[in-house]
Design a protein around this motif. Structure first.
Motif, PDB file in Angstrom:
ATOM      1  N   SER A  70       0.789  -1.137  -0.125  1.00 53.71           N
ATOM      2  CA  SER A  70       0.057  -0.042   0.023  1.00 53.71           C
ATOM      3  C   SER A  70       0.983   1.338   0.097  1.00 53.71           C
ATOM      4  N   PRO A  71       0.354   2.499  -0.676  1.00 51.64           N
ATOM      5  CA  PRO A  71       1.178   3.581  -0.623  1.00 51.64           C
ATOM      6  C   PRO A  71       0.676   4.332   0.421  1.00 51.64           C
ATOM      7  N   HIS A  72      -0.001   3.874   1.427  1.00 47.77           N
ATOM      8  CA  HIS A  72      -0.555   4.387   2.681  1.00 47.77           C
ATOM      9  C   HIS A  72       0.005   3.444   3.717  1.00 47.77           C
ATOM     10  N   SER A  73       0.007   4.305   5.004  1.00 41.76           N
ATOM     11  CA  SER A  73       0.301   3.378   6.097  1.00 41.76           C
ATOM     12  C   SER A  73      -1.044   3.497   7.054  1.00 41.76           C
ATOM     13  N   ASP A  89      -4.659   7.420   8.894  1.00 43.80           N
ATOM     14  CA  ASP A  89      -3.996   7.100   7.703  1.00 43.80           C
ATOM     15  C   ASP A  89      -3.099   8.075   7.717  1.00 43.80           C
ATOM     16  N   THR A 102       0.418   8.930   4.611  1.00 38.39           N
ATOM     17  CA  THR A 102       1.203   8.510   3.349  1.00 38.39           C
ATOM     18  C   THR A 102       2.419   8.015   3.945  1.00 38.39           C
ATOM     19  N   ARG A 103       2.754   6.615   3.023  1.00 37.42           N
ATOM     20  CA  ARG A 103       3.879   6.123   3.688  1.00 37.42           C
ATOM     21  C   ARG A 103       5.030   6.943   3.136  1.00 37.42           C
ATOM     22  N   THR A 147       5.150   9.777  12.103  1.00 39.97           N
ATOM     23  CA  THR A 147       5.280  10.271  10.717  1.00 39.97           C
ATOM     24  C   THR A 147       6.441  11.169  10.519  1.00 39.97           C
TER      25      THR A 147
END
Length: 278
Positions: free
Chosen positions: A195-198, A212, A214-215, A254
């Protein structure tokens, strides 16, 4: 991002305890917890459970601290300084987990002091940090005392048998974790590499809360789980609700991932030091 309020010079800060192992490489464990505590204006209290021999390449070994010393550290601090929140990390064995649970209950901390349980089972390199027999002690002794549990997906699989691969299985895992007794269960999605997200999912037995981000594309993520749990515990000590504390912890880790740096020949740590430049 907005931060926790810093104490006025000369005033006593909020006090948060880390009950965890020492990382000789300084990337994770109590070292990571104390960096986050300090840079959030929190006074660090410490109960060392184990001393690891590790660097950026992995864990070479560890030594467990005697259980009477672990209990003594918690008792000494709780009876004098006071604890406003706590988080656990590497606990190594069922004997250590049982001792912490017994001490937590015995000093009236259960149900009164927020406890974040980060069920550390292995290092990011896959090196074991918890004896397999201790999984039952985590489930039966410590989880029922926890305000919040924060496993990563590998730990979720070991604790519940559920392999999280998508949002549906993530919800199944959150339900299974909550059934073990914590007030809230957080299933972190940082290891969903496709996934491009975490995506992280929080559950209180009734409602789901989704978080959520962004990774961050970095190979330097040592100590991310410790940092998230430490920031969340710090917010709980300031009186945040659990969803708001998790949201704060998510934003904090993050930014720490964004500021991560190389160290040694392996994985570098996430970095709370970014705040010094602000």
């Amino acid at each position: 991002m907005s931060y926790l309020p810093l104490p006025e010079p000369g005033s006593t800060p909020v006090r948060v305890m880390t009950i965890a192992g020492s990382d000789s490489g300084g990337g994770a464990g109590i070292q990571a917890d104390m960096r986050t505590f300090a840079l959030l204006g929190v006074h660090s209290l410490v109960a060392v459970t184990a001393v690891t021999v590790q660097n950026s390449m992995g864990v070479k070994g560890f030594h467990e601290i005697p259980v009477d010393v672990i209990a003594g550290q918690i008792e000494a601090v709780a009876s004098d300084i006071g604890v406003q929140a706590a988080k656990t990390g590497m606990l190594a064995s069922s004997e250590i987990i049982d001792t912490i649970a017994r001490t937590w209950r015995g000093h009236g901390l259960a149900g009164t002091v927020p406890l974040v349980v980060d069920p550390v089972c292995a290092s990011m390199h896959g090196d074991p940090l918890l004896h397999p027999s201790a999984l039952d002690s985590l489930r039966t002794q410590l989880f029922p005392l926890a305000t919040l549990v924060t496993p990563n997906l590998d730990e979720v699989r070991l604790l519940t048998g559920i392999e999280v691969v998508d949002s549906s299985s993530q919800r199944d895992a959150a339900r299974a974790l909550h059934a073990l007794g914590p007030q809230w269960a957080l299933v972190k999605g940082g290891h969903l590499r496709a996934s491009p997200h975490s995506p992280d999912l929080l559950f209180d037995g009734t409602d789901f809360h989704e978080f959520d981000a962004t990774r961050i594309d970095t190979g330097h993520d040592h100590g991310a789980g410790d940092t998230l749990a430490a920031a969340t515990a710090s917010a709980l000590a300031h009186g945040y609700t659990v969803p708001d504390a998790v949201a704060f912890g998510k934003r904090w880790v993050t930014e720490c991932l964004r500021a991560a740096y190389p160290l040694g020949h392996g994985h570098g740590p996430v970095s709370a030091l970014f705040r010094l430049a602000e």
